[in-house]
Design a protein around this motif. Sequence first.
Motif, mmCIF file in Angstrom:
data_model
loop_
_atom_site.group_PDB
_atom_site.id
_atom_site.type_symbol
_atom_site.label_atom_id
_atom_site.label_comp_id
_atom_site.label_asym_id
_atom_site.label_seq_id
_atom_site.Cartn_x
_atom_site.Cartn_y
_atom_site.Cartn_z
ATOM 1 N N PRO A 54 1.869 14.040 1.207
ATOM 2 C CA PRO A 54 1.713 12.648 0.768
ATOM 3 C C PRO A 54 3.042 11.894 0.671
ATOM 4 O O PRO A 54 3.126 10.722 1.064
ATOM 5 N N MET B 250 -4.035 9.841 5.166
ATOM 6 C CA MET B 250 -4.016 9.655 3.714
ATOM 7 C C MET B 250 -5.420 9.781 3.128
ATOM 8 O O MET B 250 -5.616 10.437 2.111
ATOM 9 N N LEU C 198 -6.724 13.276 2.691
ATOM 10 C CA LEU C 198 -6.151 14.141 1.663
ATOM 11 C C LEU C 198 -6.760 13.903 0.287
ATOM 12 O O LEU C 198 -6.453 14.617 -0.663
ATOM 13 N N PHE D 40 -5.266 11.902 -5.605
ATOM 14 C CA PHE D 40 -5.739 10.538 -5.342
ATOM 15 C C PHE D 40 -7.226 10.348 -5.632
ATOM 16 O O PHE D 40 -7.931 9.682 -4.895
ATOM 17 N N LEU E 101 0.840 -1.202 0.000
ATOM 18 C CA LEU E 101 0.000 0.000 0.000
ATOM 19 C C LEU E 101 0.874 1.251 0.000
ATOM 20 O O LEU E 101 0.646 2.195 -0.774
ATOM 21 N N TYR F 288 1.090 4.079 -2.882
ATOM 22 C CA TYR F 288 0.758 5.457 -2.509
ATOM 23 C C TYR F 288 1.913 6.393 -2.849
ATOM 24 O O TYR F 288 1.704 7.482 -3.384
ATOM 25 N N GLY G 182 3.741 8.557 2.815
ATOM 26 C CA GLY G 182 4.091 7.298 2.175
ATOM 27 C C GLY G 182 5.367 6.726 2.789
ATOM 28 O O GLY G 182 5.447 5.529 3.091
ATOM 29 N N LEU H 108 1.951 7.094 -6.500
ATOM 30 C CA LEU H 108 0.933 8.074 -6.864
ATOM 31 C C LEU H 108 1.344 9.477 -6.415
ATOM 32 O O LEU H 108 1.148 10.454 -7.132
ATOM 33 N N ALA H 109 1.930 9.566 -5.228
ATOM 34 C CA ALA H 109 2.333 10.869 -4.711
ATOM 35 C C ALA H 109 3.391 11.492 -5.613
ATOM 36 O O ALA H 109 3.385 12.699 -5.858
#
Lengths: 340, 180, 514
Positions: free
Chosen positions: B45, C178, C181, C193, B18, B22, B49, B25-26
């Motif tokens: 983010p 998370m 956000l 996201f 995960l 993440y 992460g 993506l960040a």
Amino acid sequence: MFRARPVAVAAALASLALAATACGTGGGQQEDGGPWKPDRPIELIAPAATGGGWDTLARTSGRVLEEGGLVDEPVQVVNKPGGGGSIGWAYVAQTPDTPTRLFVTSPPISLVPLMGGSTYDHEDFTPIARLATEYMVYLVPKDSPIESWGDMVDRLEEDPRQVSIAGGSSPGSMDHVALAGAVEAAGIDPTAINYVPFDGGGEAMTQAVGGHVDAVVTGASEAAGLVESGDLRPLAVSGAERASTLPDTPTLQEEGVDFTYDIWRGVMGPPDMTDEQVAYYEDLFTDMTEEESWKKQTKALGWTDSYMGSEEFGGFLDQSSTDSAEILMKIGLIEDEEGR
Amino acid sequence: MKPFTFSNRVLGAAVGVLAVVYLYLAFTLEEFTAVSVPVQPATLPKWLGAVLLVLAAVLFFQKQEDTGEQAGSDGDGDEASKTGGGAPARPAAARPALGRLADPRHELALFAASIGLYIALLEPLGFLISTTAYIAATTWYLGYRRHWANALVAVGVSAVLYFAMSDFLRVALPTGPLPF
Amino acid sequence: METLQQMGAGFGVAFTPENLLFVFIGVLAGTVIGILPGLGPMSAIALMIPIAFGMDPTTAIIMLAGVYYGAIFGGSTSSILLNAPGVAGTVATSFDGYPMARKGAAGKALAIAAIASFTGGTIGVVLLMLIAPALSSFAVSFGPADYFALMVLGLTAVVTLGGRNITKGLIAAVVGVMVSLVGIDSQTATLRFTFGMPELYEGVKFLIVALGLFALAEVFSMLARRGAGGADGAMTSLRLNRRDLGRIAGPTGRGSILGFFTGVLPGAGATVASFLSYSMEKRIAKDGDTFGSGNPKGVAAPEAGNNAAAVGSFVPMLTLGVPGSGTTAILLGALLVLGVTPGPMMLSDRPEMFWGLVASMYVGNIVLLVLNLPLIPLFAKVLKTPRAVLIPLVVVFCVVGVYGLSFSVFDLWLLLGFGVVGYLMRQNGFPAAPMILGLILGSMMERSMRQALQISYGDWTTFVTSPYSAALLGLTAIVLVWPLVKRLRSGPKAPAAGASPDGAQKEEDTASTP
């Protein structure tokens, strides 16, 4: 009842259910030759949750229409919140054959698509009527050294870092565009200003009263209370005329800045409406704006009557969309007039 | 005994995956350059992460605690069976057991699927029909034998909720093919 | 003296038969709407506006205020009985309320909630009456840097809420931040996201996560245990003895005062208030480690906190004309439509309305108590419903709540998703409370940090030059270091799952997140 409308089956699941509902109370169009009239409840979509500005507009309109006896069918306010409006817009756009489904709207219908938040923009809908408008106001705390709009411009010219300006929404939304457009027209680079976004005009004004920011831009009626008490001092309003709630505050034009910004509010319908349908609604909303209760309530909310019929409203939308795109381009938030 | 309980190794690895996704993506979030901002939208983010990745590693190498120790602060599944008001332990038919499948994992999957079906049918069938059907079917499946009471509850609860919401509060619930 | 006189006049207004009737109606409607999961005070007020329309403005505001605190009160009932928080502000109530109910003390938990709410509400009203005008300057004195520090302090509660395995608690908290956000970033209008789904642009709604993680997950484990271990055993009486009252007196009093001042701050609100008072009590209570498994103090503290905060959030609205929360924003809108402009001039222009409202809040709180105490045995009977019937009903309640909030099937799928995640979490010892805390405070913390740095042009000293911020950050440091000191002094005792190394790491994490 599903069988009768194959179109609805093809539509998204969401619209399917409500289209079927509508069927429950009758078909779409009138068969006889007379002028068009809705033959099922009018759905007034507020593309936001209960309680917001759009919801207030939708519920106020619905109430005035029903209580004034202007409609034969009930007016149902339906909330379709999400995506800054885009969920509600997509919902209406996907049912072009439901002329009883309207939505209430305001400047975000141009701004959100430009900023890339919605695939539908004002051209995907039928403009019906502009109902009311309100202006932006630029304010400073009561003990601020900034004397006037011109004074603030001078300070910004000297060093934009000197003045932090709060607004109630994110960059690229109404507050920011109204600020950037005004300073740009005053000859200052709008990318250099220190705009601080807060969660709503109320929070932004509180920060200004507490002296945490140097100035604030927000809707004129929202600021009326703190102006009256003297906690905030208005520098200018963004209208073409002075605001009725702030009669002593000059307009930007009086201050020598050629810029106006309207927080207009109106009603739009799905694409592909016929001329008879548009005409029916134009008459309906004209009648509504002439109701005493409408006048009373909009006055209380600080809105000015500024009715426009479908065609004029359409032209206005095109113009204000182009203007907004230009400002957003100058700030650098979007690359071309098509948005980002 | 405890369905869907995994070792710290597995959990650590899952959280790690995960965190990596993440972080990816960040890092694909665009820098915001139009107006100068001191903190980029991707900054927090990225830190989150990274912290999650570290925590996943810590969990991965943590030694397994006793299962009994897992009582979380908000009521853990198994703890309750100990506090079950003096009733004899589970196997005996002291009280009517819920459900019909032997493996609780299958039972849970089926239950989640039934909620999914209810959600999927909510708008096409409307609130009244789908809710009545859902309550009646689930109550029956879980082993409630008084069918009349079941039917009454199913119809009654859906109708009361529906009319309270749509007529009194004017919150439009999906109507479906019914005329009201 | 003047205040007393005006208060007397206020009671004159509140005690007219009409106003009494509408306080009653408002409180009743609020309680009922609040019990439905999802429909919180915000929706409750929005939905009651048509009824208020056309009333005398004073009566209308008295009724709508009744709806507000009635809804917050009602929310605690479903939190305690079903683990399904009806209102965001009552999530913290379920931490201990639901375990109490499962132990057969549902009636007691509800009674404690009622008394704590009443006390919180009443203390809030007294403070409102005595110092409202002075408070407006407190409300505006909090700048972004101070909010940031407050949120950081709030987040340290993760350590106390984290359960036995602090690593898992921290993972839950990070994931919560998370989730918070997701959506359009308010500072730059960047999408984060959202996977291109417009449904996620406005973020994941707090109540969906709370209902999933608490109510649905609980239903899943109820099923997995085959219905064993419920509260359908012996039911203790709802009577509180003197000892009970003595135990909850402290938490209630402290929760009320903390809650009120949190409520006064625009944007903080009842939810933050309830979490702050819960974690504060857990920290200072001698029996702090029994929090989370049915400690009455853990019900009293958040309930006093959220009700006092509800009253406190009237301060910015009445004295500044600025909404302190989403709920008061709607209330403000309703008043505008009724032709009243709340704000700094209200106290001088329309004293009868201001004092009438304050007086009606006393009355409303009494009505709430009188209305609800007799109903408690009835409510508690909910738990006697056979599990086979209760399970689908809880699911339907959650579905109605979420759908009524957003009218979106997408959100229902999210609800189911969080239900499954919540079940997996509790099966594997991940506590849900830190995740909820991260979700509430995470995005607010990020936003205020960035606002503060935007104003200061990236100068980090802004967080120590403001006195509030410096004090709050200092308190944060003390809160994080104190357990360490305590442990060093009492010698090495607790094994493995130590709070200190991770706690220190968390401090680093929150303080140095640039």
